[in-house]
Motif scaffolding. Structure first.
Motif, PDB file in Angstrom:
ATOM      1  N   ASN A 185      23.229  81.553  73.993  1.00  0.00           N
ATOM      2  CA  ASN A 185      22.844  80.612  72.774  1.00  0.00           C
ATOM      3  C   ASN A 185      21.745  79.826  72.983  1.00  0.00           C
ATOM      4  N   THR A 186      20.756  80.397  73.692  1.00  0.00           N
ATOM      5  CA  THR A 186      19.288  80.050  73.971  1.00  0.00           C
ATOM      6  C   THR A 186      18.641  80.396  72.665  1.00  0.00           C
ATOM      7  N   ASN A 187      18.084  79.461  71.813  1.00  0.00           N
ATOM      8  CA  ASN A 187      17.378  79.787  70.862  1.00  0.00           C
ATOM      9  C   ASN A 187      15.786  79.059  71.024  1.00  0.00           C
ATOM     10  N   ALA A 188      15.748  78.406  71.746  1.00  0.00           N
ATOM     11  CA  ALA A 188      14.303  77.898  72.198  1.00  0.00           C
ATOM     12  C   ALA A 188      14.174  77.139  73.617  1.00  0.00           C
ATOM     13  N   LEU A 189      13.064  77.202  74.008  1.00  0.00           N
ATOM     14  CA  LEU A 189      12.856  76.596  75.289  1.00  0.00           C
ATOM     15  C   LEU A 189      11.515  75.662  75.161  1.00  0.00           C
ATOM     16  N   LEU A 190      11.775  74.350  75.264  1.00  0.00           N
ATOM     17  CA  LEU A 190      10.716  73.374  75.389  1.00  0.00           C
ATOM     18  C   LEU A 190      10.091  72.820  76.568  1.00  0.00           C
ATOM     19  N   ALA A 191       9.007  72.826  76.913  1.00  0.00           N
ATOM     20  CA  ALA A 191       8.270  72.229  77.975  1.00  0.00           C
ATOM     21  C   ALA A 191       7.641  70.993  77.541  1.00  0.00           C
ATOM     22  N   LEU A 192       7.980  69.977  77.825  1.00  0.00           N
ATOM     23  CA  LEU A 192       7.379  68.482  77.353  1.00  0.00           C
ATOM     24  C   LEU A 192       6.375  67.899  78.467  1.00  0.00           C
ATOM     25  N   ASP A 193       5.262  67.426  78.023  1.00  0.00           N
ATOM     26  CA  ASP A 193       4.451  66.955  79.110  1.00  0.00           C
ATOM     27  C   ASP A 193       4.837  65.552  79.471  1.00  0.00           C
ATOM     28  N   GLU A 194       4.124  64.721  80.393  1.00  0.00           N
ATOM     29  CA  GLU A 194       4.647  63.338  80.582  1.00  0.00           C
ATOM     30  C   GLU A 194       4.514  62.531  79.681  1.00  0.00           C
ATOM     31  N   LYS A 195       3.834  62.719  78.915  1.00  0.00           N
ATOM     32  CA  LYS A 195       3.652  61.485  77.435  1.00  0.00           C
ATOM     33  C   LYS A 195       4.900  61.868  76.889  1.00  0.00           C
ATOM     34  N   ASP A 196       5.141  63.028  76.349  1.00  0.00           N
ATOM     35  CA  ASP A 196       6.316  63.425  75.495  1.00  0.00           C
ATOM     36  C   ASP A 196       7.654  63.162  76.228  1.00  0.00           C
ATOM     37  N   ALA A 197       7.738  63.165  77.589  1.00  0.00           N
ATOM     38  CA  ALA A 197       9.005  63.202  78.265  1.00  0.00           C
ATOM     39  C   ALA A 197       9.218  61.797  78.529  1.00  0.00           C
ATOM     40  N   VAL A 198       8.435  60.941  78.384  1.00  0.00           N
ATOM     41  CA  VAL A 198       8.938  59.559  78.889  1.00  0.00           C
ATOM     42  C   VAL A 198      10.016  58.767  78.231  1.00  0.00           C
ATOM     43  N   ILE A 199      10.996  58.460  78.996  1.00  0.00           N
ATOM     44  CA  ILE A 199      12.000  57.637  78.548  1.00  0.00           C
ATOM     45  C   ILE A 199      11.759  56.231  78.081  1.00  0.00           C
ATOM     46  N   PRO A 200      12.082  56.102  76.835  1.00  0.00           N
ATOM     47  CA  PRO A 200      11.533  54.630  76.352  1.00  0.00           C
ATOM     48  C   PRO A 200      12.309  53.508  76.531  1.00  0.00           C
ATOM     49  N   LYS A 201      11.638  52.540  76.674  1.00  0.00           N
ATOM     50  CA  LYS A 201      12.405  51.140  77.337  1.00  0.00           C
ATOM     51  C   LYS A 201      13.278  50.706  76.158  1.00  0.00           C
ATOM     52  N   THR A 202      14.496  50.495  76.628  1.00  0.00           N
ATOM     53  CA  THR A 202      15.508  49.984  75.680  1.00  0.00           C
ATOM     54  C   THR A 202      15.287  48.374  75.551  1.00  0.00           C
ATOM     55  N   THR A 203      15.394  47.939  74.219  1.00  0.00           N
ATOM     56  CA  THR A 203      15.215  46.370  74.009  1.00  0.00           C
ATOM     57  C   THR A 203      16.709  46.124  73.434  1.00  0.00           C
ATOM     58  N   ALA A 204      16.755  44.736  73.005  1.00  0.00           N
ATOM     59  CA  ALA A 204      17.870  44.185  72.266  1.00  0.00           C
ATOM     60  C   ALA A 204      18.196  44.788  70.936  1.00  0.00           C
ATOM     61  N   CYS A 205      19.394  45.218  70.607  1.00  0.00           N
ATOM     62  CA  CYS A 205      19.921  45.656  69.290  1.00  0.00           C
ATOM     63  C   CYS A 205      19.457  44.413  68.288  1.00  0.00           C
ATOM     64  N   ILE A 206      18.576  44.599  67.275  1.00  0.00           N
ATOM     65  CA  ILE A 206      18.177  43.664  66.362  1.00  0.00           C
ATOM     66  C   ILE A 206      19.122  43.923  65.005  1.00  0.00           C
ATOM     67  N   LYS A 207      20.078  44.603  65.134  1.00  0.00           N
ATOM     68  CA  LYS A 207      21.106  44.891  63.754  1.00  0.00           C
ATOM     69  C   LYS A 207      20.237  45.246  62.474  1.00  0.00           C
ATOM     70  N   CYS A 208      19.446  46.187  62.888  1.00  0.00           N
ATOM     71  CA  CYS A 208      18.580  46.590  61.683  1.00  0.00           C
ATOM     72  C   CYS A 208      19.445  47.442  60.596  1.00  0.00           C
ATOM     73  N   GLY A 209      20.460  48.231  61.283  1.00  0.00           N
ATOM     74  CA  GLY A 209      21.140  49.051  60.420  1.00  0.00           C
ATOM     75  C   GLY A 209      20.751  50.457  60.456  1.00  0.00           C
ATOM     76  N   ARG A 210      19.800  50.670  61.011  1.00  0.00           N
ATOM     77  CA  ARG A 210      19.071  51.971  60.555  1.00  0.00           C
ATOM     78  C   ARG A 210      20.086  53.100  61.273  1.00  0.00           C
ATOM     79  N   CYS A 211      20.910  52.892  62.452  1.00  0.00           N
ATOM     80  CA  CYS A 211      21.773  53.796  62.924  1.00  0.00           C
ATOM     81  C   CYS A 211      22.854  54.118  61.886  1.00  0.00           C
ATOM     82  N   VAL A 212      23.232  53.096  61.183  1.00  0.00           N
ATOM     83  CA  VAL A 212      24.449  53.190  60.430  1.00  0.00           C
ATOM     84  C   VAL A 212      23.933  54.080  59.137  1.00  0.00           C
ATOM     85  N   ASN A 213      22.752  53.541  58.693  1.00  0.00           N
ATOM     86  CA  ASN A 213      22.218  54.139  57.396  1.00  0.00           C
ATOM     87  C   ASN A 213      21.682  55.611  57.581  1.00  0.00           C
TER      88      ASN A 213
END
Lengths: 452, 306
Positions: free
Chosen positions: A341-369
């Motif tokens: 079931n492999t349909n793609a293989l992606l190799a990401l460089d350092e810039k794309d692979a970086v795990i972003p820093k988590t900050t506090a939830c601002i209750k913007c509701g974007r996830c819900v919407n």
């Protein structure tokens, strides 16, 4: 026609490889073929080290009703049959075959004789085909339902994940096979309504199928908005036939079966040629890849060799993904093999692979919407952190398909999908414990009643 | 071969972060700030500089003392500072502005846990605190272009002094007395349009809020167009009733919130003791937000009642 479509998010398309017809790569020196490349019982290895095998020869037989056979993808010698760590964290037996480079076909591969429903289903079972859109559910099991229940079959050509174009290539280069597959579904399963659903960013595919469907009334081609996750099973069903798959139910419960377009093409190929699923068209892309393109490789090919066949890396890969960037699975090293079931293989460089820093939830509701299924990821996160499984039950976290829209849009970069996965486990454990408790109480009450 | 990173999907993210959202709000407030300098002079800039600086400093200091992570770079404290400034009269004593700014950040925001955890809008609440604590300076308005004090259009209406009212055009441009940032409907609408364009806010709250005031005042025989350009309505509807933490996040919830704000605003304007009610209406609706959110929960698709 329903009034509204399920929502989702606009993701970047990055279909860089859409014009690259798949090319066969050099045969790998060795392949590692796991016995688990599907949902269900693992296949049972039927070869031993030292055995000579040829392409298409059975090396793992299906065990149980929900399972799928596995075939040799190269000709050569079986080196090892050993436990192999899958990306899911489970161990599975895997057959390692050293290739002789000849790619000789197994002699006993006559095209299956298909004349009715049963022989068609047998052929699908033997083809080794599983849901190639990514889920890996054995296709024969999906199709083996009372034909009267099937009101429509949706051929999924949405391919809504960024980067991936392997389905696009199948639709363009093997439209005849997909069409043959559709005709078989009509002939042997008596399917009256077939819908070919394609996202509107693939104009050439839509055109191709509209031409094929000209003059027939039983096949509809639907161009859907390019809105992720259009190809998600529940989303696709709602957006094409307007039906809602109930909680805990299957698409067939609303009279629908969804088949990925490549899945159908592979079935048709097997029935025409007798060669089972032994190779895959894979999109190779990502910021670290030198020559992004579509390639055809034997199942079990180590990722390292696939990337080498695409000119290697232009920068050091930091993250390598099976599948697309929205739902794909990151692999720990490049020895991992290409799976069914492999349909793609992606190799990401350092810039794309970086795990972003988590900050506090601002209750913007974007996830819900943005949640296509109307869930409330921010509330689920709170309930999970407070360890309140009864709230998770009410919030229906079990419906989450992990499409990733919530995490994608979150400006606070919260790991919402990760929390949903953990919350599902918390809910499952809670429900099991509750059930066990109830049974215990029931037994006690019965015992008490017996005493009286 | 170096080790590869393994993480849960998705592996790509949309560009917006909390900081870019707050930056967009600051950008959207620039026209109103510029208008305030044009109409009220350089002191407007001084007031804004003080409130922004004190808000950011309070946030930094409080987080330093309590050992919380420094969040001044998410720009939310700066937004609170600028919004508060735009809600103050130009001649507000500086020490009072400092007090209000510190109250907004420390009392209303940080004591409840910082960004995302406060239930009331810090700028609005601080303004209400100041209105009660410093009733005189908070209701002394400078007439545009000179240093004499003058009543706001709403106060004039309340007093029945219709003859001294500025024209509709003057109201639209902002040639009237009032708080720093509330006078120019033109500048505020420019900023609001920018927020809509950048998808920082949706139309639901502002349209429901302003629409309700329009309809309700028209029904009561007031001048609806004049009413919506008066007071802090446009500032409040686009910039403060759309605050994420303190207002509902579903479209239906936002419409209910906006209608509630509109009704309370008109009630206060027409029958209340104060000439203006936007701040009070938003603050009151902030308190109702958890209940509105509860009533307007999204229904999971395909969910079966347990």
């Amino acid at each position: 026609m329903q009034l509204s479509k399920l929502r989702g998010v606009r993701v970047p398309h990055r279909k860089n490889t859409a014009d690259s017809a798949a090319k066969r790569l050099k045969t790998p020196s060795a392949v590692t073929i796991p016995m688990v490349m599907h949902i269900g019982a693992p296949a049972k290895p039927v070869v031993s080290p030292g055995d000579n095998v040829k392409v298409g020869q059975l090396i793992g037989e299906a065990s149980g009703a929900v399972s799928s056979p596995v075939y040799a993808s190269v000709s050569g010698t079986v080196k090892r049959v050993e436990p192999f760590l899958l990306s899911s964290g489970q161990f599975s037996q895997a057959v390692v075959i050293e290739s002789d480079g000849k790619q000789e076909l197994f002699e006993e591969l006559p095209p299956p004789e298909v004349s009715d429903r049963q022989s068609f289903l047998d052929a699908v079972r033997k083809s080794g085909v599983v849901g190639l859109g990514g889920a890996g559910f054995p296709t024969a099991v999906k199709l083996d339902v009372d034909p009267n229940r099937i009101e429509a079959i949706i051929i999924n050509g949405a391919e809504c994940e960024p980067y991936i174009t392997s389905d696009t290539r199948t639709m363009l280069d093997e439209s005849d096979k997909i069409w043959a597959g559709i005709e078989m579904l009509q002939k042997y399963l008596g399917v009256k309504r077939v819908i070919v659903a394609i996202e509107d960013n693939k104009k050439s595919c839509i055109e191709k199928f509209e031409n094929l469907a000209k003059g027939t009334s039983s096949v509809e081609v639907m161009a859907l908005p390019s809105m992720y996750p259009q190809g998600g099973e529940k989303v696709l069903i709602y957006n094409t036939v307007g039906r809602i798959v109930p909680e805990g139910g299957l698409p067939i419960d609303v009279g629908v079966i969804v088949l990925n377009c490549t899945t159908l093409a592979c079935i048709a190929r097997y029935i025409a040629s007798g060669v089972p699923l032994v190779e895959k068209c894979v999109t190779v892309d990502g910021s670290a890849v030198k020559e992004p393109k579509n390639v055809i490789v034997p199942i079990g090919t180590p990722l390292k060799e696939v990337f080498e066949g695409c000119g290697g890396f232009k920068s050091e890969p930091k993250k390598v993904i099976y599948g697309g960037p929205m739902m794909g699975i990151a692999v720990p090293d490049l020895d991992a093999p290409v799976l069914k079931n492999t349909n793609a293989l992606l190799a990401l460089d350092e810039k794309d692979a970086v795990i972003p820093k988590t900050t506090a939830c601002i209750k913007c509701g974007r996830c819900v919407n943005s949640c296509p299924l109307g869930l409330m990821p921010a509330s689920i996160e709170t309930a999970f952190e407070l360890k309140k499984p009864e709230q998770l039950e009410e919030l229906k976290v079990n419906l989450c398909m992990e499409c990733g829209c919530c995490s994608f849009v979150c400006p606070a970069r919260r790991p919402l999908v990760q929390v949903n996965k953990l919350a599902k486990t918390m809910l499952r454990n809670y429900q099991q414990a509750k059930k066990a408790e109830e049974e215990k109480n029931k037994a006690k009450a019965e015992k008490g009643a017996a005493k009286i | 071969m170096n080790k590869l990173l393994v993480s849960v999907s998705p592996h790509i993210r949309q560009g917006d972060t909390t900081a870019t959202i707050m930056r967009d709000v600051l950008i959207a407030l620039v026209p109103a700030l510029v208008a305030s300098v044009i109409f009220f002079g350089a002191r407007a800039l001084l007031v804004a500089a003080v409130t922004i600086a004190v808000c950011v400093l309070s946030e930094w200091g409080f987080e330093k003392i309590t050992g919380r992570e420094n969040t001044i770079y998410d720009l939310s404290a700066a937004v609170t500072g600028l919004l508060l400034a735009l809600n103050l009269p130009v001649d507000i004593p500086i020490w009072q502005a400092i007090f209000g700014s510190a109250a907004a950040i420390i009392m209303v925001k940080q004591l409840f846990g910082g960004i995302g955890k406060n239930f009331a809008n810090p700028a609005i609440t601080a303004r209400v605190i100041m209105l009660i604590a410093f009733a005189g300076p908070m209701t002394t308005w400078r007439a545009v272009g000179d240093a004499v004090s003058s009543a706001t259009p709403l106060a004039l209406i309340k007093a029945g002094d219709i003859s001294s009212l500025p024209s509709l055009m003057q109201m639209f441009i902002g040639q009237r007395s009032g708080s720093l940032g509330e006078t120019s409907a033109l500048a505020l609408l420019l900023g609001g349009a920018y927020l809509l364009y950048r998808k920082v806010i949706t139309w639901h709250t502002p349209v429901a809020f302003i629409g309700t005031v329009f309809v309700f005042t028209a029904l009561l025989g007031e001048q609806p167009v004049y009413q919506i350009m008066s007071g802090g309505l446009i500032l409040g509807a686009f910039f403060m009733a759309t605050d994420y933490s303190t207002t509902p996040s579903t479209p239906l919830g936002q419409i209910i919130f906006g209608i509630g704000c509109g009704l309370i605003t008109v009630l206060i304007r027409v029958w209340g003791n104060y000439p203006e009610g936007v701040s009070f209406s938003i603050l009151l609706m902030n308190i109702l937000t958890p209940y509105i959110s509860k009533l307007t929960k999204r229904k999971p698709i395909g969910g079966v009642k347990a």
